[in-house]
Design a protein around this motif. Sequence first.
Motif, PDB file in Angstrom:
ATOM      1  N   LEU A  26      21.323  60.371  46.621  1.00 34.03           N
ATOM      2  CA  LEU A  26      20.652  59.918  47.829  1.00 34.03           C
ATOM      3  C   LEU A  26      19.622  58.852  47.493  1.00 34.03           C
ATOM      4  CD1 LEU A  26      20.043  63.541  48.970  1.00 34.03           C
ATOM      5  CD2 LEU A  26      21.593  61.966  50.138  1.00 34.03           C
ATOM      6  N   ALA A  57      23.884  57.891  51.108  1.00 30.41           N
ATOM      7  CA  ALA A  57      24.424  58.937  50.241  1.00 30.41           C
ATOM      8  C   ALA A  57      25.725  58.468  49.613  1.00 30.41           C
ATOM      9  CB  ALA A  57      24.674  60.211  51.041  1.00 30.41           C
ATOM     10  N   ARG A  60      28.801  60.155  47.121  1.00 31.14           N
ATOM     11  CA  ARG A  60      29.308  61.448  46.687  1.00 31.14           C
ATOM     12  C   ARG A  60      30.433  61.256  45.679  1.00 31.14           C
ATOM     13  NH1 ARG A  60      28.158  61.293  52.039  1.00 31.14           N
ATOM     14  NH2 ARG A  60      26.765  62.920  52.801  1.00 31.14           N
ATOM     15  N   VAL A 120      25.930  64.602  44.893  1.00 30.39           N
ATOM     16  CA  VAL A 120      25.487  63.758  45.996  1.00 30.39           C
ATOM     17  C   VAL A 120      24.244  63.006  45.529  1.00 30.39           C
ATOM     18  CG1 VAL A 120      24.722  63.684  48.398  1.00 30.39           C
ATOM     19  CG2 VAL A 120      26.344  65.455  47.658  1.00 30.39           C
ATOM     20  N   THR A 167      19.469  63.036  43.037  1.00 33.75           N
ATOM     21  CA  THR A 167      20.844  63.481  42.846  1.00 33.75           C
ATOM     22  C   THR A 167      20.862  64.998  42.881  1.00 33.75           C
ATOM     23  OG1 THR A 167      21.428  61.551  41.521  1.00 33.75           O
ATOM     24  CG2 THR A 167      22.829  63.489  41.281  1.00 33.75           C
ATOM     25  N   ARG A 226      26.429  67.797  57.297  1.00 31.85           N
ATOM     26  CA  ARG A 226      25.905  66.436  57.132  1.00 31.85           C
ATOM     27  C   ARG A 226      25.196  65.959  58.398  1.00 31.85           C
ATOM     28  NH1 ARG A 226      31.214  63.855  54.126  1.00 31.85           N
ATOM     29  NH2 ARG A 226      31.033  65.102  52.222  1.00 31.85           N
TER      30      ARG A 226
END
Length: 111
Positions: free
Chosen positions: A8, A98, A100, A6, A63, A86
């Motif tokens: 961000l 975000a 993914r 993920v 990350t 979430r």
Amino acid sequence: MLIYEVTLAVDGEAAPRYSSWLREHIREMLGLDGFEAAVWYATSDDGEEAPPPDEPTGDRTWTVQYQVRDRDALQAYFDEHADDLREAGPEHGDHVTADRRILEQKRLFQG
């Protein structure tokens, strides 16, 4: 073993609050069956410089890579936990985005 990654993008206004929440969120994720470890990286766009210190000031790109036992464990997360976990994050509006992805090791090369 899979990596669930993920990334961000967090603006400076949200970074302190989001950083605190993210620490707890990672611990909660590691409590799920099959989530075995996590690494939180600070990302730098400049390959010539180290990322700034961990203290959140200014815009950040972070990350988090979760090591997941197998596809079944990851699918169980998506089916049973992803939406709730979430949504549990702080209200951040347009201050956090975000991305993914799932990484599956194909071959290990060693020197």
